[in-house]
Write a protein that holds these residues in place. Sequence first.
Motif, mmCIF file in Angstrom:
data_model
loop_
_atom_site.group_PDB
_atom_site.id
_atom_site.type_symbol
_atom_site.label_atom_id
_atom_site.label_comp_id
_atom_site.label_asym_id
_atom_site.label_seq_id
_atom_site.Cartn_x
_atom_site.Cartn_y
_atom_site.Cartn_z
ATOM 1 N N ASN A 107 -35.705 67.747 -52.542
ATOM 2 C CA ASN A 107 -35.831 69.176 -52.279
ATOM 3 C C ASN A 107 -37.272 69.554 -51.963
ATOM 4 O O ASN A 107 -37.538 70.413 -51.116
ATOM 5 C CB ASN A 107 -35.319 69.979 -53.471
ATOM 6 C CG ASN A 107 -33.803 69.926 -53.589
ATOM 7 O OD1 ASN A 107 -33.096 69.892 -52.585
ATOM 8 N ND2 ASN A 107 -33.295 69.899 -54.807
ATOM 9 N N GLU A 108 -38.230 68.892 -52.630
ATOM 10 C CA GLU A 108 -39.641 69.147 -52.341
ATOM 11 C C GLU A 108 -39.995 68.690 -50.925
ATOM 12 O O GLU A 108 -40.752 69.355 -50.209
ATOM 13 C CB GLU A 108 -40.534 68.435 -53.366
ATOM 14 C CG GLU A 108 -40.508 69.071 -54.742
ATOM 15 C CD GLU A 108 -41.458 68.376 -55.706
ATOM 16 O OE1 GLU A 108 -42.231 67.494 -55.253
ATOM 17 O OE2 GLU A 108 -41.417 68.700 -56.904
ATOM 18 N N ILE A 109 -39.454 67.534 -50.525
ATOM 19 C CA ILE A 109 -39.721 67.030 -49.182
ATOM 20 C C ILE A 109 -39.177 68.002 -48.143
ATOM 21 O O ILE A 109 -39.866 68.354 -47.179
ATOM 22 C CB ILE A 109 -39.107 65.625 -48.994
ATOM 23 C CG1 ILE A 109 -39.869 64.600 -49.834
ATOM 24 C CG2 ILE A 109 -39.127 65.220 -47.516
ATOM 25 C CD1 ILE A 109 -39.227 63.222 -49.844
ATOM 26 N N VAL A 110 -37.932 68.461 -48.334
ATOM 27 C CA VAL A 110 -37.321 69.394 -47.389
ATOM 28 C C VAL A 110 -38.148 70.677 -47.305
ATOM 29 O O VAL A 110 -38.414 71.195 -46.210
ATOM 30 C CB VAL A 110 -35.866 69.693 -47.793
ATOM 31 C CG1 VAL A 110 -35.312 70.867 -46.993
ATOM 32 C CG2 VAL A 110 -34.997 68.454 -47.576
ATOM 33 N N ALA A 111 -38.570 71.203 -48.451
ATOM 34 C CA ALA A 111 -39.370 72.438 -48.456
ATOM 35 C C ALA A 111 -40.703 72.229 -47.749
ATOM 36 O O ALA A 111 -41.169 73.100 -46.998
ATOM 37 C CB ALA A 111 -39.595 72.897 -49.900
ATOM 38 N N LEU A 112 -41.321 71.061 -47.961
ATOM 39 C CA LEU A 112 -42.601 70.777 -47.312
ATOM 40 C C LEU A 112 -42.434 70.640 -45.810
ATOM 41 O O LEU A 112 -43.275 71.119 -45.028
ATOM 42 C CB LEU A 112 -43.210 69.496 -47.893
ATOM 43 C CG LEU A 112 -44.558 69.047 -47.305
ATOM 44 C CD1 LEU A 112 -45.619 70.124 -47.497
ATOM 45 C CD2 LEU A 112 -45.006 67.735 -47.934
#
Length: 345
Positions: free
Chosen positions: A222-227
């Motif tokens: 989820n952090e990767i997608v948000a970044l």
Amino acid sequence: MPVECEIRDGKLVWIKSPISGVISYVVDLRGKSFAFTLGDRPELEPNSPPLDADAVRRATEVCPFCPGNEGQTARELFRIEGADLSEWTGVREIAEPKWVVRVFNNLFPRIPAELTGGRNESYIVVEDPRHFQESPRSHGDLIFTGGLGEGHFFRLIETDARVMRRALENSAVCSVVIRKNQGRESGASQPHVHQQIIGSPEAFPCVLAEARAERENPHLWNEIVALMERLNLSIEREADVVSYQSPFGLFPRSYDVVMPEYRGLLHELDPGKMRKFSGAIYRLLRVLGPLPLDYEIHQGEGLPLHAHINARLFPYSSVGGTLNLPHTLLESAAAIRKAVARQTD
């Protein structure tokens, strides 16, 4: 911990892969001889004559994946025939024998059969009976996966799921990976469009590395997608599937397709979600076209179902644990995003 990176004035300067530890630096590569941009492909002269019929015949006669040469492969496990495929987008009328997809064991197993209960768990999926595109003008004018049609590709992913189910019925298999190579530069030993499916007695090292990173940071994907959205590298986003240009892929032009909330296996997906997942992969393949590329579908070990797609626009150039990314990263993502959007209009 969050994904380590540095952003200046809204632009990515460097980023560290949370899985491999490789640091990618965004630099100006225009002076390098391999600094192609999307769409830079060598073209034949417009008046080049089509490849003559004898050359086409010679090429297909020696290809083990072409119709008529079925005896050159391992025993066929199953096929999908043309009569079953009238609804497939992009599939034309096919002469005898009327198969469109064939599945058989790889004559050269990636994992010795004695490690998987005495059964060869390396499979080949021939994606289409055609060897060449229509009116080929060189031996390089091969049919490519992005040219098959989105409906056709969905049926291929369904076929992969069927093969996966077969492999996992073997108690000696605990992990399955689906891999595609397109073009000799990507390591494909056969030019005819095909996939490999490999069952293993243990989880694959690449999957274990991703699972380890996921355990260390349960919110990693989820952090990767948000970044990626913050960096404007996102390509498509639906409720179930996200695709983006990945700045920490294996190559300077890499893309991921992820189902962030789905932790199951491909063959357990319901048809609607499988169609969304396959469609997102296909649209990237369609934009990349006949370029050398590979993709790999990873699953299991508590990971979200996802695919890594590597376009071989640049040679691999990792030096000392670093990888250079072109400074046109954002422009490339925007171009891909627009091209994908045109496919869905």
